[in-house]
Design an enzyme around this catalytic site. Structure first.
Site, short mmCIF file in Angstrom:
data_model
loop_
_atom_site.label_atom_id
_atom_site.label_comp_id
_atom_site.label_asym_id
_atom_site.label_seq_id
_atom_site.Cartn_x
_atom_site.Cartn_y
_atom_site.Cartn_z
N LYS A 1 33.41 -58.90 -17.68
CA LYS A 1 34.51 -58.09 -17.15
C LYS A 1 34.04 -56.90 -16.36
CE LYS A 1 37.19 -58.97 -21.20
NZ LYS A 1 36.04 -59.16 -22.09
N ASP B 1 32.96 -61.29 -23.60
CA ASP B 1 31.70 -61.29 -22.83
C ASP B 1 31.79 -62.16 -21.58
OD1 ASP B 1 30.56 -59.79 -24.97
OD2 ASP B 1 30.33 -61.67 -26.07
N GLY C 1 31.66 -54.39 -24.90
CA GLY C 1 30.44 -54.01 -24.18
C GLY C 1 30.54 -54.51 -22.76
N HIS C 2 30.82 -53.63 -21.82
CA HIS C 2 31.00 -54.03 -20.42
C HIS C 2 29.80 -53.57 -19.61
CE1 HIS C 2 35.62 -53.93 -21.24
NE2 HIS C 2 35.02 -54.96 -21.77
N GLN D 1 37.20 -57.59 -25.38
CA GLN D 1 37.06 -58.87 -26.10
C GLN D 1 37.62 -60.02 -25.26
OE1 GLN D 1 38.56 -56.05 -28.04
NE2 GLN D 1 36.41 -55.57 -28.18
P1 IMP Z 1 35.01 -56.89 -34.81
O1 IMP Z 1 36.08 -56.73 -33.79
O2 IMP Z 1 33.83 -56.01 -34.56
O3 IMP Z 1 35.51 -56.79 -36.21
O4 IMP Z 1 34.44 -58.38 -34.68
C1 IMP Z 1 35.25 -59.51 -34.97
C2 IMP Z 1 34.75 -60.72 -34.19
O5 IMP Z 1 34.99 -60.51 -32.79
C3 IMP Z 1 33.26 -60.97 -34.32
O6 IMP Z 1 33.03 -62.36 -34.24
C4 IMP Z 1 32.67 -60.28 -33.10
O7 IMP Z 1 31.44 -60.84 -32.73
C5 IMP Z 1 33.76 -60.56 -32.08
N1 IMP Z 1 33.84 -59.53 -31.02
C6 IMP Z 1 34.38 -58.30 -31.12
N2 IMP Z 1 34.29 -57.66 -29.95
C7 IMP Z 1 33.70 -58.50 -29.09
C8 IMP Z 1 33.37 -58.42 -27.69
O8 IMP Z 1 33.61 -57.42 -27.00
N3 IMP Z 1 32.77 -59.52 -27.17
C9 IMP Z 1 32.53 -60.64 -27.90
N4 IMP Z 1 32.84 -60.76 -29.18
C10 IMP Z 1 33.42 -59.71 -29.78
#
Ligand code: IMP
Length: 435
Positions: free
Chosen positions: A18, A15, A42-43, A229
């Protein structure tokens, strides 16, 4: 070798904003490539008054003449992608086989992966929960590694095989979920029918994207690699187990896109002027207090994918330097500097104390015990949202940027002072397309 290629990699916990820099660079690229993660990203891109939130579809669809690639390293959710495509198309964005290509080798997120995310999370004790986005990311990558229980995007091209695989794997998952979690049986035939319909919509876009990209490397065509991420969520280098399930640093690009490491080009490390984290896990500079609240409200720090409030804290120069070193970052892009306006004092973490020992090395395994040492810098009260040049910023804001440069050991090439495309200061950049 394609020296003008650029990768944009988040250096914190995701977050970092990007969408905006990727959008700026996409307009000057022939290809925009996603190589990791899936619909957990989420961009957000603001074009005039139009706000677009992209999860799985590369930001390059918002620019003309860009070919967008969803690489083999992504876990592709055809349900989410189809909804995203419909939403974007209804808002006048063109998406078709000419500008969106999905790797046949990308693994496919199935409904049972999303269900597994929820069932597993519910079964974990407090303190062990990851805080997953429940988009099925971890269970899908687990099946990729398992091999026998995986479906790939290429399976959409053969309805007979698709149907057989859904019946075979779906029945096994149903039995496992009933036995392990006392779950209701999975309606496998409903999945067969929805995935067959999705195959009809998406199969024109499915192809060998690695071959396209390697040809582009040979032809010297410019590529932009759009990270998802943030580095601290990397499966290998992040704060494991509180991470996502893919390699999200620049090291993941060659594997996730199918190109040689030498073609990655220059890496832009994206940072927020402070830090946020959504989900569980260590976060040494977290401010679970009025400062954190101030940052959350001013920065609108609520998840673009899940709407969850983000945890907020000070900038962590130790963590960012670690992430920049892993990805070989050439320069930094600093976002959300305007959010800090109004604070009397701004703190930056310069070292940790762990069990009485002082260190300026980031070791993910030690982070739950780390206490921060801070340097305090003066804040500013002037509105900086309309500043167009570095010199327009108030002196304390310039100092803050300069301190980040020296602490992280990289120049700051790009400073964002507001959500709109124009609210951007290009400063010290040597990246083609930014300078
Ligand atoms: P998962 O990838 O959905 O399994 O999430 C694993 C961890 O990564 C969790 O703490 C999510 O909140 C975090 N996470 C996954 N994708 C994002 C992202 O795009 N931005 C911020 N945190 C993320």
């Amino acid at each position: 070798m394609a020296p003008s290629n650029v990768a944009v990699i988040g250096l914190q916990w995701g977050d970092e904003g990007k969408g905006k820099i990727v959008d700026a660079l996409a307009r000057r690229s022939k290809y925009v490539v996603r190589f990791c993660g899936g619909a957990n990203a989420g961009h957000t891109v603001l074009i005039g008054q139009d706000k677009f939130i992209l999860h799985l579809i590369p930001c390059g669809v918002l620019s003309e003449r860009v070919t967008n690639i969803i690489g083999n390293g992504v876990v592709f959710d055809p349900v989410g992608a189809s909804e995203e495509i419909s939403e974007l198309t209804s808002r006048g964005v063109h998406i078709g086989p000419d500008n969106l290509k999905i790797s046949a080798n990308a693994h496919m997120v199935m409904p049972w992966h999303k269900q597994a995310d929820v069932l597993i999370e519910q079964s974990l004790s407090e303190g062990s929960k990851i805080g997953t986005t429940a988009r099925g990311i971890g269970p899908c990558y687990a099946d990729k590694a398992n091999r026998s229980s995986a479906l790939r995007v290429g399976d959409l091209l053969d309805t007979k095989r698709l149907t057989e695989r859904i019946r075979q794997v779906g029945a096994a998952k149903s039995r496992a979920f009933q036995a392990l979690y006392d779950a209701e049986p999975i309606d496998v035939e409903a999945i067969v029918s929805s995935y067959t319909e999705l195959a009809g919509k998406l199969s024109d876009m499915v192809c060998n994207t690695g071959a396209i990209l390697r040809r582009a490397v040979r032809d010297g065509e410019r590529m932009l690699f759009e990270g998802g991420q943030g580095s601290m969520l990397d499966i290998d280098h992040g704060t494991y187990p509180f991470v996502t399930s893919s390699p999200v640093t620049a090291c993941g690009i060659p594997t996730g896109a199918g190109i040689p490491p030498s073609a990655v080009g220059q890496v832009v490390g994206l940072i927020k002027a402070y830090t946020t984290r959504v989900g569980a896990g260590p976060f040494p500079t977290e401010q679970d207090n009025e400062t954190g609240e101030y940052l959350r409200e001013r920065g609108k720090e609520y998840g673009a994918t899940t709407g969850r409030p983000r945890r907020c804290g000070w900038f962590d120069a130790v963590a960012v330097r670690y992430a920049a070193d892993i990805s070989g970052v050439a320069e930094l892009a600093l976002s959300l500097l305007d959010v800090l306006t109004g604070l009397d004092e701004i703190k930056v973490c310069t070292a940790y104390r762990i069990g009485g020992r002082k260190t300026d090395e980031f070791d993910p395994a030690e982070m739950s015990a780390a206490e921060c040492e801070y340097e305090s810098l003066p804040g500013w009260s002037e509105d900086i949202c309309q500043c167009k040049r570095f010199e327009d910023l108030p002196e304390p804001a310039r100092n803050y940027v300069n301190r980040i440069e020296s602490m992280v050991g990289r120049r700051v090439g790009f400073i964002s002072v507001g959500p709109e495309r124009e609210q951007t200061i290009v400063h010290n950049s040597r990246i083609e397309g930014l300078k």
